[in-house]
Write a protein that holds these residues in place. Sequence first.
Motif, PDB file in Angstrom:
ATOM      1  N   ASP A  13       0.700  -1.531  -0.097  1.00 27.53           N
ATOM      2  CA  ASP A  13      -0.137  -0.133  -0.337  1.00 27.53           C
ATOM      3  C   ASP A  13       1.201   1.482  -0.044  1.00 27.53           C
ATOM      4  OD1 ASP A  13      -1.977  -1.995   0.405  1.00 27.53           O
ATOM      5  OD2 ASP A  13      -2.646  -1.045   1.963  1.00 27.53           O
ATOM      6  N   ALA A  28       0.325   4.178   1.332  1.00 30.43           N
ATOM      7  CA  ALA A  28       1.041   4.976   2.450  1.00 30.43           C
ATOM      8  C   ALA A  28       1.083   3.536   3.426  1.00 30.43           C
ATOM      9  CB  ALA A  28      -1.100   4.473   3.141  1.00 30.43           C
ATOM     10  N   SER A  29       1.137   2.599   3.010  1.00 35.81           N
ATOM     11  CA  SER A  29       2.317   2.146   4.327  1.00 35.81           C
ATOM     12  C   SER A  29       3.887   1.877   3.516  1.00 35.81           C
ATOM     13  CB  SER A  29       2.262   0.419   4.486  1.00 35.81           C
ATOM     14  OG  SER A  29       1.963  -0.097   3.017  1.00 35.81           O
ATOM     15  N   GLY A  46       4.958   5.888   4.012  1.00 36.09           N
ATOM     16  CA  GLY A  46       4.949   5.988   5.176  1.00 36.09           C
ATOM     17  C   GLY A  46       6.084   5.613   6.594  1.00 36.09           C
ATOM     18  N   ALA A  47       6.500   4.423   6.097  1.00 37.42           N
ATOM     19  CA  ALA A  47       6.786   3.914   6.785  1.00 37.42           C
ATOM     20  C   ALA A  47       7.984   2.669   5.657  1.00 37.42           C
ATOM     21  CB  ALA A  47       6.330   2.714   7.817  1.00 37.42           C
ATOM     22  N   SER A  81      10.410  -0.095   4.155  1.00 39.98           N
ATOM     23  CA  SER A  81      11.409  -0.468   5.183  1.00 39.98           C
ATOM     24  C   SER A  81      12.546  -0.621   4.175  1.00 39.98           C
ATOM     25  CB  SER A  81      10.431  -1.996   5.326  1.00 39.98           C
ATOM     26  OG  SER A  81      10.799  -2.873   3.820  1.00 39.98           O
TER      27      SER A  81
END
Lengths: 283, 246, 270
Positions: free
Chosen positions: B221, B223-224, B227-228, B230
């Motif tokens: 996604d 957003a992930s 947003g975060a 990895s």
Amino acid sequence: MSRRPAAPGRVVSRRRSLHLMIGLTLVGILAAAVIVSFFWLPFKPDDTSGGRLAPPGGGHLLGTDKLGRDLFTQLLIGGRIAFATGLGAVAVGGVLGVTGGLLAGFATRWLDDAAAVALDILIAFPTLLLAILIVAGAGASLGTAILAIGLGMAAVVARLTRVLVKQVLARDYITAARVAGVSWPRIVGTHVLPNIAPVVLVNLALQAGLAVLAEASLSYLGLGTPPPNASWGRLLFEAQATVLTSPLAALAPGIALVALVIGVNLTADGLRDLADPTRRRSR
Amino acid sequence: MTLLEADHVGFAYRGGKPVLEDVSLAVEPGRNVALVGESGAGKTTLLRLLLGLARPTSGVVKFDGQPLTRGRLRDYRRAAQAVFQDPYSSLDPRHTVGRIVAEPLRGLGLGADPARIADALDAVGLPADAASRYPHEFSGGQRQRIAIARAVVCHPRLLLADEPVSALDLTTRVRIVDLLSSLNVERNLTILLVSHDLGVVASLCQQTAVLERGRLVEQGDTASVLGAPSHPYTRKLLASVPRLPG
Amino acid sequence: MSLLTVEGLSIRNSSGAALVSDVSFAVAPGDRTGLIGESGSGKSLSALASVGLLPPGLTATGSVRLDGVDMIGAPERRRTGVRGRVASVVFQEPLTALDPLMTAGRQIAGPLRRFQGLKGEALRTAVRVALEEVRLTDTERIGKAYPHQLSGGQRQRVAIAMALACRPRLLIADEPTTALDVTVQAEILDLLDRLVDTHGTALLFITHDLPVVAKVARGAHVMRMGRIVESGPIIDLIARPSDPYTQTLVESARRFDAALGGAEGDSSGS
């Protein structure tokens, strides 16, 4: 961005349209004379009634040659040959060259490299030398001369076409057409040919001028058709011996030749603008 | 069912290093996917494979769950169209806009109905009389609209867009992104966006895949992923985006 | 006194159409000024006119003073002298800005020899220092490389090294990162920022990208259709744009910025 200032472009295109007008006028007058020659000639080509080396006058507009044939008549007949050479060689060179260039343009990797090398070798041969070899081998006739000049031209046209095709194929509208499901033959017909046409046509027109010159050179070297159906080059050759006593015999075909070549070149230059929609409609 | 899928796809030029390695990516109907990466990452190559313009050297490209074979290419073209980066290179300068937009209709044998051309021009916010003009009479943003009209004229389900706004000015960029998202809603058009502009990606796509040197290093996604993140490369990309102060 | 003063600058093409109208701005020594605008706004032309480098066919009127020299009226020889010594330019596309037939080292050596009269070992050292200054590590290889053998980012670094080699007092950067990838753009912006700081060089930064200019400039002028529509500190322009066009520009930038949210960025959107 890469926007060119508008005004210099317009100046250039005004000069171009002047070129086109002068060019078309020159070619038009000569073409009209050649067309007329098919229906009417002042004298029969082999009529020697005027007497040898007669000066201008008495029905002989430019006088007569050393056998008494009317020079103006010969000039008109030479015009036919000049036009036949220009058109014929362009037809041969254009068809062979564009086809070959298209194939090479589509070829990939080693095949394309091979085509490029082959074309470079062909072009390294001066057209005239190639033509002399062919004509010397096959016998002097107008047909062989046209074929020989056309073949030399084909190599030049093919190399140009190949480069242009590669450029067009790299454009995104080609990819877009493929994604739109358009077949390759149609892509060639609707995108590739129209986009390379202006440059190729202008080049062919320039080559037509060179072809006329090449034929004149062949004839001058004695490899063209002999009188009374002589080309301008042959007329120049024939007039050489008497150039001091009757300079018109050499000047007339010379001027006609220069006028035609300049006319063709100016026309070619002027044509550049016409086929380009970005020039046709300017805001 | 997935609309379009790359299943362990790899690509290499003959005798060359692999451009793509083991790339798996799925596009679900209605969910726009962004393919993010920098020049040389293999984005454009992957797009060519997904457009059926080249064949992967390993793995398969699937359309509607079935491998994309030569025989299915025509159906695929009706369902998937493309928009390119440079609107100056993607429109044939010698064709009128009407003819350009009609190209997929003709190419796919759907009949070049003037009503459909007008409809497509209307959908991208261009007047119907644009059809009789030539590309050079339009600005960069308008040209990109013409290219989008060509892509949507046959009502495809999928639009593969290769950096569609990166050649445009900022304000034009916003308008084209707005246009794409309205087409996404109104025409049920799913977009696969290739871009290096994370702001555009975040505005348009629900899903994001990050490509680095021919490999997908992260996907999920938007957003992930944004947003975060990895993967370190994704983090570096994000940190590089110039942000507005205040 | 200002290093560069532009007053009432207008630029017309040869058919008389105005491309830039009545533009005035100044750059003080050590100042960092942005010229913001979209394609066709006249921002690049204004900058080129500042160093007397307008393309042929265009004429400038008004007053442009660079280190006291009139860059519109003075003879070409005087303008050339000012150009190399006082101001230099970095362009958008380093591949076209660099000579494809000359190695990077020789290109950097050019201005050093011309303006500082260096030769031999001193020149070689200066070239190496210039390359190191733009954070090119493999100076030996890059000095001997031709432009096409370098990456986009490396080329732009070479172009910057060339522009800064003679310590100009004004650096004009015309969209220097537009052709580059985001990560490379970040590095180049960082580099420019640091170099300009270290040497106290004044910077005139031209771009269409609001967030980019916000990173390197302090004051800015927004241009549209050949005119400056708004000027001020860049923070204020972004926080409180007053001109409708500036507002659109800020809104557009904010749209994409907001879409990214607070993700990893140095500051959050509205």
